[in-house]
Scaffold this active site. Structure first.
Site, mmCIF file in Angstrom:
data_model
loop_
_atom_site.group_PDB
_atom_site.id
_atom_site.type_symbol
_atom_site.label_atom_id
_atom_site.label_comp_id
_atom_site.label_asym_id
_atom_site.label_seq_id
_atom_site.Cartn_x
_atom_site.Cartn_y
_atom_site.Cartn_z
ATOM 1 N N LYS A 77 0.720 -1.261 0.126
ATOM 2 C CA LYS A 77 -0.010 -0.120 -0.013
ATOM 3 C C LYS A 77 0.852 1.154 0.105
ATOM 4 O O LYS A 77 1.904 1.196 0.555
ATOM 5 C CB LYS A 77 -0.698 -0.073 1.372
ATOM 6 C CG LYS A 77 -2.126 0.907 1.162
ATOM 7 C CD LYS A 77 -3.170 0.064 0.548
ATOM 8 C CE LYS A 77 -4.372 0.775 0.312
ATOM 9 N NZ LYS A 77 -5.454 0.093 -0.125
ATOM 10 N N GLY A 174 -24.413 3.645 1.674
ATOM 11 C CA GLY A 174 -23.151 4.410 0.949
ATOM 12 C C GLY A 174 -23.833 4.156 -0.697
ATOM 13 O O GLY A 174 -24.082 2.810 -1.194
ATOM 14 N N GLY A 176 -22.190 5.168 -3.365
ATOM 15 C CA GLY A 176 -21.134 5.649 -4.376
ATOM 16 C C GLY A 176 -20.777 4.436 -5.322
ATOM 17 O O GLY A 176 -21.759 3.560 -6.018
ATOM 18 N N VAL A 178 -19.370 1.621 -5.301
ATOM 19 C CA VAL A 178 -19.825 0.112 -4.968
ATOM 20 C C VAL A 178 -21.026 -0.034 -4.575
ATOM 21 O O VAL A 178 -22.017 -0.988 -5.365
ATOM 22 C CB VAL A 178 -18.850 -0.323 -4.026
ATOM 23 C CG1 VAL A 178 -19.112 -1.605 -3.438
ATOM 24 C CG2 VAL A 178 -17.476 -0.557 -4.129
HETATM 25 P P1 NAD Z 1 -17.216 5.947 -3.046
HETATM 26 O O1 NAD Z 1 -16.467 7.126 -2.528
HETATM 27 O O2 NAD Z 1 -17.684 6.013 -4.512
HETATM 28 O O3 NAD Z 1 -18.644 5.862 -2.267
HETATM 29 C C1 NAD Z 1 -18.870 5.941 -1.061
HETATM 30 C C2 NAD Z 1 -20.179 6.736 -0.497
HETATM 31 O O4 NAD Z 1 -20.557 6.626 0.724
HETATM 32 C C3 NAD Z 1 -20.382 8.043 -1.023
HETATM 33 O O5 NAD Z 1 -21.545 8.388 -1.866
HETATM 34 C C4 NAD Z 1 -20.466 8.789 0.351
HETATM 35 O O6 NAD Z 1 -21.202 9.683 0.426
HETATM 36 C C5 NAD Z 1 -20.960 7.726 1.123
HETATM 37 N N1 NAD Z 1 -20.783 7.868 2.593
HETATM 38 C C6 NAD Z 1 -19.692 8.211 3.230
HETATM 39 N N2 NAD Z 1 -19.863 8.223 4.660
HETATM 40 C C7 NAD Z 1 -21.207 7.871 4.743
HETATM 41 C C8 NAD Z 1 -22.011 7.496 5.779
HETATM 42 N N3 NAD Z 1 -21.504 7.822 7.171
HETATM 43 N N4 NAD Z 1 -23.365 6.775 5.807
HETATM 44 C C9 NAD Z 1 -23.751 6.731 4.416
HETATM 45 N N5 NAD Z 1 -23.117 6.984 3.489
HETATM 46 C C10 NAD Z 1 -21.887 7.579 3.556
HETATM 47 O O7 NAD Z 1 -16.450 4.732 -2.514
HETATM 48 P P2 NAD Z 1 -16.647 3.344 -3.341
HETATM 49 O O8 NAD Z 1 -15.184 3.006 -4.180
HETATM 50 O O9 NAD Z 1 -18.027 2.813 -3.514
HETATM 51 O O10 NAD Z 1 -15.989 2.417 -2.272
HETATM 52 C C11 NAD Z 1 -17.107 2.220 -0.965
HETATM 53 C C12 NAD Z 1 -16.207 1.396 0.221
HETATM 54 O O11 NAD Z 1 -15.856 0.233 -0.402
HETATM 55 C C13 NAD Z 1 -14.834 2.039 0.881
HETATM 56 O O12 NAD Z 1 -14.983 1.719 2.010
HETATM 57 C C14 NAD Z 1 -13.966 1.521 -0.080
HETATM 58 O O13 NAD Z 1 -12.598 1.530 0.745
HETATM 59 C C15 NAD Z 1 -14.206 0.094 -0.224
HETATM 60 N N6 NAD Z 1 -13.717 -0.826 -1.546
HETATM 61 C C16 NAD Z 1 -14.049 -0.345 -2.705
HETATM 62 C C17 NAD Z 1 -13.510 -0.918 -3.921
HETATM 63 C C18 NAD Z 1 -13.764 -0.398 -5.222
HETATM 64 O O14 NAD Z 1 -13.423 -1.217 -6.119
HETATM 65 N N7 NAD Z 1 -14.264 0.725 -5.341
HETATM 66 C C19 NAD Z 1 -12.785 -2.252 -3.632
HETATM 67 C C20 NAD Z 1 -12.591 -2.594 -2.232
HETATM 68 C C21 NAD Z 1 -13.117 -1.970 -1.219
#
Ligand code: NAD
Length: 343
Positions: A77, A174, A176, A178
């Site tokens: 990382k 969330g 976003g 995912v």
């Molecule tokens: P993202 O930033 O696209 O989406 C995260 C969403 O969560 C945002 O819309 C944000 O407004 C919302 N959010 C933040 N705090 C919140 C809360 N307290 N309550 C409700 N919603 C809240 O991120 P992502 O890429 O969708 O990733 C989401 C999670 O999955 C993260 O923890 C990330 O580390 C993990 N992850 C993502 C991937 C990937 O491929 N993108 C892979 C492995 C792990």
């Protein structure tokens, strides 16, 4: 470019890299199974120590994630200490690319918190040891969501014997990358979705697109549901939230969902089946490693589908050994890493 080695017991290599406004820490936890893979985080760290703690914890997590996903990759990382104002974003990521290149392929990077489209392309201008280039596999979120969906199917089957999620109610925290893609999977499979996001407009947009109920962000974990899927922040499963949970299964995409290791036992005591986060959310790293190796997308997709079988194995081990699933997952990962190490 200045590279300074930091000796940390238990980590193969930790490096502090500096070049002008660029300042980063890169941790290689293990290369026992292959190159250490793990994203680059761009973050306003309070201090170098703060950044070091973050990359150490996350790189170790990546070793376990890669091992349990069956990948020929280890864990690493990096964290770039974001300057107050970034004068030249492209130069910052090219500098990081040069630091990655200096590690000679032992570390392979990808996007993470704080990076955005195009950043990996800048790294790719100076090193081949990067995945997630926009011209290649791109945004991993849909693959991550697919893996979470497959993990959920395995957990539901383990708990009730049911085949699929049709008619089940799933609370998604969330909306976003995912979360949104997970809601799409769930609705296509006939599940009911309840969604929340601190950005209310995002939750409304996902609800309108796929058909879902919206609740307040601070209430999503208390929703009466078959499954709770954390897809936002880490640390959401803790001493404060666990007593309020009303779902029988937890399977989501967020990293580091348990705030403390004891939280896994707390969930087990309440009879809540927890799918360890790093098993469920391996879809992104699986796709990245396949891109790195130049393997066909269909092979990556098949391995993402197989997250189902890994989850089934973890849950069986947990039940047979009478331990929480996160401990069973760690054991299985450690066994694979130990088998790869020369005696
Ligand atoms: P993202 O930033 O696209 O989406 C995260 C969403 O969560 C945002 O819309 C944000 O407004 C919302 N959010 C933040 N705090 C919140 C809360 N307290 N309550 C409700 N919603 C809240 O991120 P992502 O890429 O969708 O990733 C989401 C999670 O999955 C993260 O923890 C990330 O580390 C993990 N992850 C993502 C991937 C990937 O491929 N993108 C892979 C492995 C792990």
């Amino acid at each position: 470019m200045q590279l300074r080695e930091i000796g940390v017991p238990g980590w193969e290599r930790v490096v502090e890299a500096r070049d002008g406004e660029y300042h980063a820490l890169i941790a290689l936890h293990s290369t026992a199974l292959g190159p250490a893979v793990g994203g680059t985080r761009l973050w306003r760290y309070d201090s170098v120590d703060d950044a070091l703690r973050d990359v150490l914890r996350l790189s170790r997590g990546m070793t376990y994630k890669s091992a349990l996903a069956g990948l020929d990759a280890g864990g690493g990382k990096s964290g770039i200490l974001a300057p107050g104002r970034i004068a030249d974003r492209a130069a910052l990521f090219r500098a990081h690319g040069r630091a990655v290149e200096a590690l000679g392929g032992a570390y392979v990077t990808a996007d993470d918190v704080g990076t955005r489209a195009g950043d990996m392309d800048r790294i790719g201008e100076v090193t081949a040891h990067v995945v997630g280039l926009s011209a290649r596999s791109g945004d991993p979120s849909p693959r991550t969501a697919r893996g979470v969906f497959r993990a959920m199917i395995a957990a539901v089957r383990h708990r009730s014997g049911a085949d699929g999620v049709r008619g089940l109610r799933v609370a998604v925290q969330g909306c976003g990358g995912v979360g949104r893609a997970l809601v799409a999977e769930l609705r296509a499979a006939g599940a009911e979705a309840v969604v929340a996001d601190v950005d209310a407009a995002r939750a409304q947009a996902v609800a309108a697109e796929f058909g879902a109920q919206v609740v307040d962000a601070d209430a999503i974990h208390t929703v009466e549901a078959d499954v709770f899927a954390p897809c936002a922040l880490g640390g959401v499963l803790n001493a404060d939230t666990i007593p309020a949970l009303r779902a029988g299964i937890i399977a989501g995409g967020a990293n580091n969902q348990l705030r403390d290791p004891e939280d896994g036992a707390r969930l087990a005591e309440r009879g809540i089946l927890y799918v360890p986060d790093y098993v469920a959310n391996a879809g992104g790293v699986i796709t990245g490693v396949h891109e790195l190796r130049g393997r066909p997308a269909a092979e990556a997709a098949a391995r993402v589908e197989a997250i189902h079988d890994t989850v089934a194995r973890v849950l069986r081990r947990a039940e047979d050994a009478g331990i929480p699933p996160h401990e069973a997952a760690d054991q299985l990962a450690e066994e694979r890493i130990a088998a790869a190490r020369p005696a």
